[in-house]
Design a protein around this motif. Structure first.
Motif, PDB file in Angstrom:
ATOM      1  N   LYS A 174       3.506   9.014 -10.595  1.00  0.00           N
ATOM      2  CA  LYS A 174       2.934   8.950 -11.950  1.00  0.00           C
ATOM      3  C   LYS A 174       2.011  10.125 -12.269  1.00  0.00           C
ATOM      4  CE  LYS A 174       3.198   3.969 -12.515  1.00  0.00           C
ATOM      5  NZ  LYS A 174       2.439   2.717 -12.583  1.00  0.00           N
ATOM      6  N   ASP A 175       1.506  10.792 -11.237  1.00  0.00           N
ATOM      7  CA  ASP A 175       0.542  11.881 -11.457  1.00  0.00           C
ATOM      8  C   ASP A 175       0.952  13.103 -10.633  1.00  0.00           C
ATOM      9  OD1 ASP A 175      -1.642  13.556 -11.824  1.00  0.00           O
ATOM     10  OD2 ASP A 175      -3.141  12.024 -11.313  1.00  0.00           O
ATOM     11  N   SER A 176       1.807  13.926 -11.214  1.00  0.00           N
ATOM     12  CA  SER A 176       2.301  15.096 -10.481  1.00  0.00           C
ATOM     13  C   SER A 176       1.172  16.085 -10.186  1.00  0.00           C
ATOM     14  CB  SER A 176       3.433  15.780 -11.247  1.00  0.00           C
ATOM     15  OG  SER A 176       2.970  16.233 -12.504  1.00  0.00           O
ATOM     16  N   ASP A 177       0.134  16.134 -11.031  1.00  0.00           N
ATOM     17  CA  ASP A 177      -1.010  17.000 -10.741  1.00  0.00           C
ATOM     18  C   ASP A 177      -1.716  16.554  -9.459  1.00  0.00           C
ATOM     19  OD1 ASP A 177      -0.552  18.569 -12.967  1.00  0.00           O
ATOM     20  OD2 ASP A 177      -2.014  17.517 -14.223  1.00  0.00           O
ATOM     21  N   LEU A 178      -1.817  15.254  -9.263  1.00  0.00           N
ATOM     22  CA  LEU A 178      -2.405  14.710  -8.037  1.00  0.00           C
ATOM     23  C   LEU A 178      -1.578  15.147  -6.830  1.00  0.00           C
ATOM     24  CD1 LEU A 178      -4.420  12.850  -6.532  1.00  0.00           C
ATOM     25  CD2 LEU A 178      -2.817  10.964  -6.991  1.00  0.00           C
ATOM     26  N   ALA A 179      -0.280  15.061  -6.941  1.00  0.00           N
ATOM     27  CA  ALA A 179       0.603  15.477  -5.844  1.00  0.00           C
ATOM     28  C   ALA A 179       0.418  16.960  -5.532  1.00  0.00           C
ATOM     29  CB  ALA A 179       2.056  15.175  -6.188  1.00  0.00           C
ATOM     30  N   VAL A 180       0.313  17.782  -6.564  1.00  0.00           N
ATOM     31  CA  VAL A 180       0.130  19.230  -6.370  1.00  0.00           C
ATOM     32  C   VAL A 180      -1.229  19.507  -5.730  1.00  0.00           C
ATOM     33  CG1 VAL A 180      -0.140  21.445  -7.575  1.00  0.00           C
ATOM     34  CG2 VAL A 180       1.730  19.900  -8.197  1.00  0.00           C
ATOM     35  N   ARG A 181      -2.286  18.853  -6.221  1.00  0.00           N
ATOM     36  CA  ARG A 181      -3.639  19.071  -5.674  1.00  0.00           C
ATOM     37  C   ARG A 181      -3.718  18.654  -4.210  1.00  0.00           C
ATOM     38  NH1 ARG A 181      -5.263  16.700 -10.408  1.00  0.00           N
ATOM     39  NH2 ARG A 181      -5.837  14.787  -9.339  1.00  0.00           N
ATOM     40  N   THR A 182      -3.201  17.471  -3.890  1.00  0.00           N
ATOM     41  CA  THR A 182      -3.284  17.008  -2.493  1.00  0.00           C
ATOM     42  C   THR A 182      -2.432  17.888  -1.582  1.00  0.00           C
ATOM     43  OG1 THR A 182      -1.565  15.354  -2.833  1.00  0.00           O
ATOM     44  CG2 THR A 182      -3.846  14.616  -3.079  1.00  0.00           C
ATOM     45  N   GLY A 183      -1.301  18.334  -2.099  1.00  0.00           N
ATOM     46  CA  GLY A 183      -0.459  19.243  -1.316  1.00  0.00           C
ATOM     47  C   GLY A 183      -1.160  20.563  -1.032  1.00  0.00           C
ATOM     48  N   ALA A 238       0.839  -1.201   0.000  1.00  0.00           N
ATOM     49  CA  ALA A 238       0.000   0.000   0.000  1.00  0.00           C
ATOM     50  C   ALA A 238       0.876   1.254   0.000  1.00  0.00           C
ATOM     51  CB  ALA A 238      -0.931   0.001   1.209  1.00  0.00           C
ATOM     52  N   LEU A 239       1.987   1.211   0.722  1.00  0.00           N
ATOM     53  CA  LEU A 239       2.923   2.338   0.737  1.00  0.00           C
ATOM     54  C   LEU A 239       3.497   2.557  -0.663  1.00  0.00           C
ATOM     55  CD1 LEU A 239       4.614   4.495   2.190  1.00  0.00           C
ATOM     56  CD2 LEU A 239       6.242   2.671   2.776  1.00  0.00           C
ATOM     57  N   ALA A 240       3.952   1.497  -1.277  1.00  0.00           N
ATOM     58  CA  ALA A 240       4.524   1.594  -2.625  1.00  0.00           C
ATOM     59  C   ALA A 240       3.483   2.099  -3.627  1.00  0.00           C
ATOM     60  CB  ALA A 240       5.071   0.238  -3.061  1.00  0.00           C
ATOM     61  N   ASP A 241       2.251   1.603  -3.509  1.00  0.00           N
ATOM     62  CA  ASP A 241       1.190   2.026  -4.428  1.00  0.00           C
ATOM     63  C   ASP A 241       0.875   3.519  -4.266  1.00  0.00           C
ATOM     64  OD1 ASP A 241       1.036  -0.577  -5.361  1.00  0.00           O
ATOM     65  OD2 ASP A 241      -0.790  -1.066  -4.210  1.00  0.00           O
ATOM     66  N   ALA A 242       0.809   3.989  -3.049  1.00  0.00           N
ATOM     67  CA  ALA A 242       0.497   5.398  -2.802  1.00  0.00           C
ATOM     68  C   ALA A 242       1.614   6.303  -3.334  1.00  0.00           C
ATOM     69  CB  ALA A 242       0.279   5.635  -1.307  1.00  0.00           C
ATOM     70  N   ILE A 243       2.849   5.938  -3.067  1.00  0.00           N
ATOM     71  CA  ILE A 243       3.978   6.723  -3.578  1.00  0.00           C
ATOM     72  C   ILE A 243       3.971   6.710  -5.103  1.00  0.00           C
ATOM     73  CG2 ILE A 243       6.495   6.845  -3.724  1.00  0.00           C
ATOM     74  CD1 ILE A 243       6.539   5.746  -0.815  1.00  0.00           C
ATOM     75  N   ASP A 244       3.679   5.563  -5.669  1.00  0.00           N
ATOM     76  CA  ASP A 244       3.642   5.425  -7.132  1.00  0.00           C
ATOM     77  C   ASP A 244       2.564   6.323  -7.750  1.00  0.00           C
ATOM     78  OD1 ASP A 244       4.783   4.126  -9.446  1.00  0.00           O
ATOM     79  OD2 ASP A 244       2.867   3.054  -9.624  1.00  0.00           O
ATOM     80  N   LYS A 245       1.420   6.463  -7.081  1.00  0.00           N
ATOM     81  CA  LYS A 245       0.358   7.344  -7.585  1.00  0.00           C
ATOM     82  C   LYS A 245       0.869   8.780  -7.703  1.00  0.00           C
ATOM     83  CE  LYS A 245      -3.553   4.718  -5.809  1.00  0.00           C
ATOM     84  NZ  LYS A 245      -4.655   4.674  -4.842  1.00  0.00           N
TER      85      LYS A 245
END
Length: 138
Positions: free
Chosen positions: A56-65, A46-53
């Protein structure tokens, strides 16, 4: 062992996406899929999957941040924390005044019934442990 590590609010303040384990107070600071991801403890996949998300999706990282920063400012800012402490102190003070008043009345009633003035002395010992503002209310 911190129930809600300070690093969570710090990371949110800097708009960093989070991957945290779903334990203790962490779900109070991170909503799964919004400010980051909550994963089960001791689940390396689950840790690896979450980091991988995020990878793979920098927009997701920016939005959640960005959502994390909003939450940190709303939930952990100096103003928000001050208001929460004031609410707690007001509640405790009100409860304390009632408790002290009830204690005084119970001891006075016991003294009247038994004619034993030593109960009044025992109340004095309790009163010394109660803040002066609360003792004055009684």
């Amino acid at each position: 062992n911190e129930v809600l590590p300070l690093v969570i609010a710090e990371a949110q303040s800097f708009q960093r996406p989070l991957v945290v384990t779903n334990i203790d107070g962490l779900p109070e600071a991170v909503t799964d899929g919004q400010e980051g991801f909550l994963i089960p403890p001791e689940d390396s996949q689950a840790l690896a999957d979450a980091i991988d998300k995020f990878y793979k999706d920098s927009d997701l990282a920016v939005r959640t941040g960005a959502l994390g920063r909003v939450r940190a400012l709303h939930q952990f800012s100096h103003k928000a924390m001050t208001q929460k402490y004031e609410t707690i102190i007001d509640w405790m003070t009100a409860s304390g005044e009632e408790s002290v008043q009830r204690m005084v009345e119970e001891h006075e009633t016991a003294e009247e019934v038994s004619g034993d003035s030593s109960k009044k002395d025992s109340l004095a010992g309790v009163g010394s442990q109660v803040p002066a503002a609360l003792r004055q209310a009684s």
